[in-house]
Design an enzyme around this catalytic site. Structure first.
Site, PDB file in Angstrom:
ATOM      1  N   THR A  13      72.226  -3.808  49.108  1.00  0.00           N
ATOM      2  CA  THR A  13      73.194  -4.897  49.052  1.00  0.00           C
ATOM      3  C   THR A  13      72.723  -6.063  49.918  1.00  0.00           C
ATOM      4  O   THR A  13      72.012  -5.886  50.904  1.00  0.00           O
ATOM      5  CB  THR A  13      74.582  -4.432  49.504  1.00  0.00           C
ATOM      6  OG1 THR A  13      74.568  -4.108  50.909  1.00  0.00           O
ATOM      7  CG2 THR A  13      75.035  -3.203  48.720  1.00  0.00           C
ATOM      8  N   GLY A  14      73.114  -7.257  49.512  1.00  0.00           N
ATOM      9  CA  GLY A  14      72.733  -8.442  50.281  1.00  0.00           C
ATOM     10  C   GLY A  14      71.227  -8.567  50.420  1.00  0.00           C
ATOM     11  O   GLY A  14      70.716  -8.785  51.520  1.00  0.00           O
ATOM     12  N   SER A  15      70.512  -8.470  49.296  1.00  0.00           N
ATOM     13  CA  SER A  15      69.057  -8.335  49.369  1.00  0.00           C
ATOM     14  C   SER A  15      68.290  -9.502  48.757  1.00  0.00           C
ATOM     15  O   SER A  15      67.160  -9.353  48.318  1.00  0.00           O
ATOM     16  CB  SER A  15      68.621  -7.022  48.704  1.00  0.00           C
ATOM     17  OG  SER A  15      69.216  -6.864  47.434  1.00  0.00           O
ATOM     18  N   THR A  16      68.897 -10.682  48.746  1.00  0.00           N
ATOM     19  CA  THR A  16      68.189 -11.834  48.199  1.00  0.00           C
ATOM     20  C   THR A  16      67.322 -12.535  49.240  1.00  0.00           C
ATOM     21  O   THR A  16      66.532 -13.411  48.884  1.00  0.00           O
ATOM     22  CB  THR A  16      69.173 -12.855  47.598  1.00  0.00           C
ATOM     23  OG1 THR A  16      70.100 -13.278  48.610  1.00  0.00           O
ATOM     24  CG2 THR A  16      69.928 -12.251  46.418  1.00  0.00           C
ATOM     25  N   GLY A  18      65.864 -12.188  53.778  1.00  0.00           N
ATOM     26  CA  GLY A  18      65.916 -11.535  55.075  1.00  0.00           C
ATOM     27  C   GLY A  18      65.580 -10.060  55.066  1.00  0.00           C
ATOM     28  O   GLY A  18      64.709  -9.592  54.318  1.00  0.00           O
ATOM     29  N   ILE A  19      66.280  -9.314  55.908  1.00  0.00           N
ATOM     30  CA  ILE A  19      66.043  -7.881  56.038  1.00  0.00           C
ATOM     31  C   ILE A  19      66.278  -7.161  54.718  1.00  0.00           C
ATOM     32  O   ILE A  19      65.518  -6.279  54.327  1.00  0.00           O
ATOM     33  CB  ILE A  19      66.935  -7.295  57.149  1.00  0.00           C
ATOM     34  CG1 ILE A  19      66.483  -7.815  58.523  1.00  0.00           C
ATOM     35  CG2 ILE A  19      66.908  -5.764  57.126  1.00  0.00           C
ATOM     36  CD1 ILE A  19      67.422  -7.443  59.662  1.00  0.00           C
ATOM     37  N   GLY A  20      67.320  -7.544  53.994  1.00  0.00           N
ATOM     38  CA  GLY A  20      67.627  -6.879  52.728  1.00  0.00           C
ATOM     39  C   GLY A  20      66.511  -7.026  51.715  1.00  0.00           C
ATOM     40  O   GLY A  20      66.144  -6.065  51.029  1.00  0.00           O
ATOM     41  N   SER A 141      73.686  -2.895  63.991  1.00  0.00           N
ATOM     42  CA  SER A 141      73.030  -3.873  64.863  1.00  0.00           C
ATOM     43  C   SER A 141      73.127  -3.397  66.298  1.00  0.00           C
ATOM     44  O   SER A 141      74.063  -2.663  66.656  1.00  0.00           O
ATOM     45  CB  SER A 141      73.711  -5.235  64.743  1.00  0.00           C
ATOM     46  OG  SER A 141      73.280  -6.126  65.749  1.00  0.00           O
ATOM     47  N   TYR A 154      81.890 -10.129  65.193  1.00  0.00           N
ATOM     48  CA  TYR A 154      80.722  -9.540  64.528  1.00  0.00           C
ATOM     49  C   TYR A 154      80.388  -8.174  65.125  1.00  0.00           C
ATOM     50  O   TYR A 154      80.205  -7.192  64.395  1.00  0.00           O
ATOM     51  CB  TYR A 154      79.528 -10.481  64.664  1.00  0.00           C
ATOM     52  CG  TYR A 154      78.204  -9.875  64.253  1.00  0.00           C
ATOM     53  CD1 TYR A 154      77.900  -9.653  62.912  1.00  0.00           C
ATOM     54  CD2 TYR A 154      77.248  -9.523  65.210  1.00  0.00           C
ATOM     55  CE1 TYR A 154      76.680  -9.099  62.542  1.00  0.00           C
ATOM     56  CE2 TYR A 154      76.031  -8.979  64.844  1.00  0.00           C
ATOM     57  CZ  TYR A 154      75.749  -8.763  63.504  1.00  0.00           C
ATOM     58  OH  TYR A 154      74.547  -8.211  63.151  1.00  0.00           O
TER      59      TYR A 154
END
Length: 264
Positions: A13-16, A18-20, A141, A154
Protein backbone atom coordinates in the site's frame (compact mmCIF):
# COMPACT_ATOMS: atom_id res chain seq x y z
CA UNK A 1 21.09 -16.38 1.00
CA UNK A 2 18.61 -16.45 -1.86
CA UNK A 3 15.22 -14.81 -1.38
CA UNK A 4 12.76 -16.45 -3.75
CA UNK A 5 9.16 -15.24 -3.90
CA UNK A 6 8.04 -16.74 -7.20
CA UNK A 7 4.39 -17.71 -6.99
CA UNK A 8 3.63 -15.23 -4.19
CA UNK A 9 1.38 -12.20 -4.62
CA UNK A 10 2.36 -9.11 -2.65
CA UNK A 11 0.25 -6.02 -2.07
CA UNK A 12 2.19 -2.90 -1.05
CA UNK A 13 0.00 0.00 0.00
CA UNK A 14 1.09 3.56 -0.63
CA UNK A 15 3.73 2.37 -3.08
CA UNK A 16 3.90 5.03 -5.78
CA UNK A 17 7.01 6.60 -4.25
CA UNK A 18 9.46 6.48 -1.36
CA UNK A 19 9.81 3.45 0.88
CA UNK A 20 6.70 1.80 -0.57
CA UNK A 21 8.00 1.98 -4.14
CA UNK A 22 11.39 0.62 -3.02
CA UNK A 23 9.62 -2.29 -1.30
CA UNK A 24 7.57 -2.99 -4.42
CA UNK A 25 10.75 -3.08 -6.51
CA UNK A 26 12.49 -5.34 -4.02
CA UNK A 27 9.62 -7.82 -3.92
CA UNK A 28 9.28 -7.82 -7.70
CA UNK A 29 13.02 -8.39 -8.04
CA UNK A 30 12.64 -11.47 -5.85
CA UNK A 31 10.00 -12.96 -8.14
CA UNK A 32 6.75 -11.89 -6.46
CA UNK A 33 3.72 -10.68 -8.36
CA UNK A 34 3.39 -7.14 -7.02
CA UNK A 35 0.30 -4.96 -6.65
CA UNK A 36 1.13 -1.25 -6.47
CA UNK A 37 -1.30 1.15 -4.79
CA UNK A 38 -1.81 4.88 -4.62
CA UNK A 39 -4.67 7.35 -4.66
CA UNK A 40 -4.19 8.69 -8.21
CA UNK A 41 -4.33 6.48 -11.28
CA UNK A 42 -1.59 8.46 -13.03
CA UNK A 43 0.80 7.93 -10.11
CA UNK A 44 -0.07 4.24 -9.95
CA UNK A 45 0.56 3.82 -13.66
CA UNK A 46 3.94 5.57 -13.39
CA UNK A 47 4.96 3.42 -10.42
CA UNK A 48 3.90 0.20 -12.16
CA UNK A 49 6.07 1.18 -15.12
CA UNK A 50 9.01 1.94 -12.82
CA UNK A 51 8.71 -1.40 -11.01
CA UNK A 52 8.51 -3.22 -14.34
CA UNK A 53 11.61 -1.41 -15.53
CA UNK A 54 13.50 -2.51 -12.41
CA UNK A 55 12.28 -6.13 -12.71
CA UNK A 56 11.42 -6.81 -16.38
CA UNK A 57 10.32 -10.40 -15.76
CA UNK A 58 7.97 -9.53 -12.91
CA UNK A 59 4.19 -9.40 -13.02
CA UNK A 60 3.09 -5.99 -11.74
CA UNK A 61 -0.42 -4.63 -11.37
CA UNK A 62 -1.80 -1.41 -9.96
CA UNK A 63 -4.91 -0.38 -8.06
CA UNK A 64 -5.81 3.27 -7.49
CA UNK A 65 -7.72 3.58 -4.20
CA UNK A 66 -7.76 5.94 -1.22
CA UNK A 67 -7.04 3.60 1.67
CA UNK A 68 -7.88 6.27 4.23
CA UNK A 69 -11.51 5.26 3.74
CA UNK A 70 -13.39 2.01 4.20
CA UNK A 71 -14.65 2.32 0.62
CA UNK A 72 -11.11 2.66 -0.72
CA UNK A 73 -9.94 -0.41 1.18
CA UNK A 74 -12.89 -2.39 -0.16
CA UNK A 75 -12.07 -1.25 -3.70
CA UNK A 76 -8.57 -2.68 -3.33
CA UNK A 77 -9.91 -5.95 -1.94
CA UNK A 78 -12.46 -6.19 -4.76
CA UNK A 79 -9.70 -5.70 -7.33
CA UNK A 80 -7.25 -8.06 -5.60
CA UNK A 81 -9.24 -10.61 -3.55
CA UNK A 82 -6.24 -12.55 -2.23
CA UNK A 83 -2.62 -11.98 -1.29
CA UNK A 84 0.25 -13.95 0.20
CA UNK A 85 2.10 -10.85 1.39
CA UNK A 86 0.53 -7.63 2.65
CA UNK A 87 2.76 -4.64 3.36
CA UNK A 88 0.76 -1.98 5.22
CA UNK A 89 2.98 0.92 4.20
CA UNK A 90 0.60 3.75 3.37
CA UNK A 91 0.95 6.63 5.81
CA UNK A 92 0.95 10.36 6.47
CA UNK A 93 3.47 12.35 8.48
CA UNK A 94 4.39 15.96 9.08
CA UNK A 95 5.22 18.29 11.97
CA UNK A 96 2.34 20.08 13.64
CA UNK A 97 2.10 21.43 17.17
CA UNK A 98 -0.24 19.54 19.47
CA UNK A 99 -2.26 22.67 20.26
CA UNK A 100 -2.70 23.45 16.57
CA UNK A 101 -3.84 19.94 15.58
CA UNK A 102 -7.65 19.76 15.32
CA UNK A 103 -9.79 16.66 15.73
CA UNK A 104 -10.13 16.23 11.97
CA UNK A 105 -6.36 15.91 11.57
CA UNK A 106 -6.13 13.35 14.35
CA UNK A 107 -8.93 11.35 12.72
CA UNK A 108 -7.37 11.59 9.26
CA UNK A 109 -3.98 10.35 10.48
CA UNK A 110 -5.70 7.51 12.35
CA UNK A 111 -7.78 6.50 9.33
CA UNK A 112 -4.81 6.43 6.94
CA UNK A 113 -2.00 5.19 9.20
CA UNK A 114 -3.92 2.72 11.37
CA UNK A 115 -7.32 1.76 9.98
CA UNK A 116 -6.02 1.02 6.48
CA UNK A 117 -3.84 -1.74 7.94
CA UNK A 118 -6.62 -2.94 10.21
CA UNK A 119 -9.12 -3.21 7.37
CA UNK A 120 -6.78 -4.86 4.89
CA UNK A 121 -5.38 -7.31 7.44
CA UNK A 122 -8.94 -8.29 8.33
CA UNK A 123 -9.63 -8.88 4.64
CA UNK A 124 -6.51 -10.84 3.68
CA UNK A 125 -5.45 -12.78 6.77
CA UNK A 126 -8.23 -15.41 6.60
CA UNK A 127 -7.10 -16.42 3.11
CA UNK A 128 -3.49 -16.65 4.25
CA UNK A 129 -4.55 -18.83 7.16
CA UNK A 130 -6.42 -21.20 4.83
CA UNK A 131 -3.29 -21.59 2.70
CA UNK A 132 -1.11 -22.08 5.77
CA UNK A 133 1.31 -19.35 4.73
CA UNK A 134 1.34 -15.58 4.71
CA UNK A 135 3.19 -12.44 5.68
CA UNK A 136 1.72 -9.21 7.01
CA UNK A 137 4.12 -6.34 7.63
CA UNK A 138 3.22 -3.00 9.17
CA UNK A 139 5.56 -0.10 8.41
CA UNK A 140 5.72 1.65 11.75
CA UNK A 141 8.48 4.12 12.73
CA UNK A 142 11.03 4.89 15.42
CA UNK A 143 8.59 7.73 16.16
CA UNK A 144 6.26 5.07 17.55
CA UNK A 145 8.78 4.57 20.37
CA UNK A 146 10.36 8.04 20.51
CA UNK A 147 7.22 10.15 20.20
CA UNK A 148 8.25 13.46 18.58
CA UNK A 149 7.03 16.52 20.46
CA UNK A 150 6.22 18.19 17.14
CA UNK A 151 4.40 15.16 15.67
CA UNK A 152 2.46 13.63 18.55
CA UNK A 153 -0.50 12.82 16.28
CA UNK A 154 1.86 10.90 13.98
CA UNK A 155 3.81 9.09 16.70
CA UNK A 156 0.57 7.91 18.25
CA UNK A 157 -0.45 6.16 15.02
CA UNK A 158 2.94 4.45 14.69
CA UNK A 159 2.64 3.12 18.25
CA UNK A 160 -0.79 1.81 17.28
CA UNK A 161 0.81 -0.07 14.37
CA UNK A 162 3.03 -1.88 16.87
CA UNK A 163 0.06 -2.84 19.04
CA UNK A 164 -2.00 -4.12 16.14
CA UNK A 165 0.86 -6.11 14.61
CA UNK A 166 1.82 -7.74 17.90
CA UNK A 167 -1.79 -8.64 18.67
CA UNK A 168 -2.39 -10.03 15.20
CA UNK A 169 0.76 -12.16 15.44
CA UNK A 170 -0.70 -13.75 18.56
CA UNK A 171 -4.08 -14.14 16.88
CA UNK A 172 -2.44 -16.03 13.99
CA UNK A 173 -0.34 -18.27 16.25
CA UNK A 174 0.44 -21.67 14.77
CA UNK A 175 -1.08 -20.93 11.37
CA UNK A 176 2.08 -20.43 9.31
CA UNK A 177 1.22 -16.75 8.95
CA UNK A 178 3.56 -14.21 10.50
CA UNK A 179 2.84 -10.59 11.39
CA UNK A 180 5.61 -8.11 12.08
CA UNK A 181 6.34 -4.40 12.20
CA UNK A 182 9.31 -2.67 10.62
CA UNK A 183 10.45 0.63 12.14
CA UNK A 184 12.37 2.96 9.83
CA UNK A 185 14.09 6.05 11.13
CA UNK A 186 14.67 9.21 9.10
CA UNK A 187 14.81 8.04 5.48
CA UNK A 188 15.54 9.87 2.22
CA UNK A 189 12.06 9.44 0.83
CA UNK A 190 10.28 12.07 -1.25
CA UNK A 191 8.20 12.96 1.80
CA UNK A 192 11.23 13.73 3.96
CA UNK A 193 12.87 15.61 1.11
CA UNK A 194 9.73 17.71 0.75
CA UNK A 195 9.69 18.46 4.46
CA UNK A 196 13.32 19.63 4.33
CA UNK A 197 13.29 21.45 0.98
CA UNK A 198 12.56 24.90 2.41
CA UNK A 199 15.37 24.56 4.97
CA UNK A 200 17.74 23.45 2.22
CA UNK A 201 16.87 26.43 0.05
CA UNK A 202 17.38 28.84 2.94
CA UNK A 203 20.74 27.37 3.91
CA UNK A 204 22.01 26.87 0.37
CA UNK A 205 22.92 23.27 1.22
CA UNK A 206 21.96 20.18 -0.73
CA UNK A 207 18.95 18.16 0.39
CA UNK A 208 21.26 15.35 1.50
CA UNK A 209 23.41 17.65 3.64
CA UNK A 210 20.27 19.22 5.07
CA UNK A 211 18.94 15.76 5.92
CA UNK A 212 22.21 14.86 7.64
CA UNK A 213 22.00 18.11 9.65
CA UNK A 214 18.40 17.24 10.58
CA UNK A 215 19.34 13.77 11.80
CA UNK A 216 22.23 15.08 13.88
CA UNK A 217 20.13 17.87 15.40
CA UNK A 218 16.73 16.20 15.80
CA UNK A 219 17.76 12.53 16.16
CA UNK A 220 21.17 12.86 17.86
CA UNK A 221 21.05 9.27 19.13
CA UNK A 222 21.39 8.06 15.53
CA UNK A 223 24.39 5.78 15.29
CA UNK A 224 24.81 6.02 11.53
CA UNK A 225 24.49 9.85 11.79
CA UNK A 226 22.66 10.11 8.49
CA UNK A 227 19.28 9.32 6.99
CA UNK A 228 18.76 5.82 5.61
CA UNK A 229 18.16 5.19 1.93
CA UNK A 230 14.79 3.78 0.91
CA UNK A 231 16.47 0.61 -0.39
CA UNK A 232 18.01 -0.01 3.04
CA UNK A 233 14.52 -0.13 4.54
CA UNK A 234 13.15 -2.19 1.66
CA UNK A 235 15.88 -4.83 2.06
CA UNK A 236 14.67 -5.68 5.56
CA UNK A 237 11.03 -5.75 4.47
CA UNK A 238 11.78 -8.14 1.60
CA UNK A 239 13.54 -10.51 3.99
CA UNK A 240 10.64 -10.39 6.47
CA UNK A 241 8.25 -11.09 3.59
CA UNK A 242 10.18 -14.19 2.57
CA UNK A 243 10.05 -17.83 3.67
CA UNK A 244 13.46 -17.31 5.29
CA UNK A 245 11.87 -15.28 8.11
CA UNK A 246 9.57 -18.10 9.24
CA UNK A 247 10.59 -17.93 12.92
CA UNK A 248 10.17 -14.15 13.14
CA UNK A 249 6.72 -12.99 14.18
CA UNK A 250 5.26 -10.49 16.61
CA UNK A 251 8.47 -8.51 16.29
CA UNK A 252 9.22 -4.79 16.07
CA UNK A 253 12.21 -4.78 13.73
CA UNK A 254 14.18 -1.54 13.68
CA UNK A 255 15.94 -0.17 10.62
CA UNK A 256 16.34 3.22 12.24
CA UNK A 257 20.10 3.68 12.13
CA UNK A 258 20.26 3.16 15.88
CA UNK A 259 18.04 6.15 16.75
CA UNK A 260 16.15 4.19 19.42
CA UNK A 261 18.60 4.06 22.31
CA UNK A 262 17.83 0.57 23.53
CA UNK A 263 19.49 -2.83 23.47
CA UNK A 264 16.13 -4.63 23.30
Amino acid sequence: MNIELTGKTAIVTGSTQGIGLAIAKGLAGSGATVVVNGRKQSNVDAAVAEVRESAPDATVRGVAADLGTAEGCQALVDAEPSADILVNNVGLFGPQDFFDTPDDDWQHFFDVNVMSGVRLSRAYLPGMEKKGWGRVIFISSESGLNIPADMIHYGFTKTANLSVSRGLAKRMAGTGVTVNAVLPGPTMSEGVQGMLREAAEKSGKSLRDTAIDFVRAERPSSIIQRPAEVDEVANLVVYVASPLSSATTGAALRVDGGVVDSIA
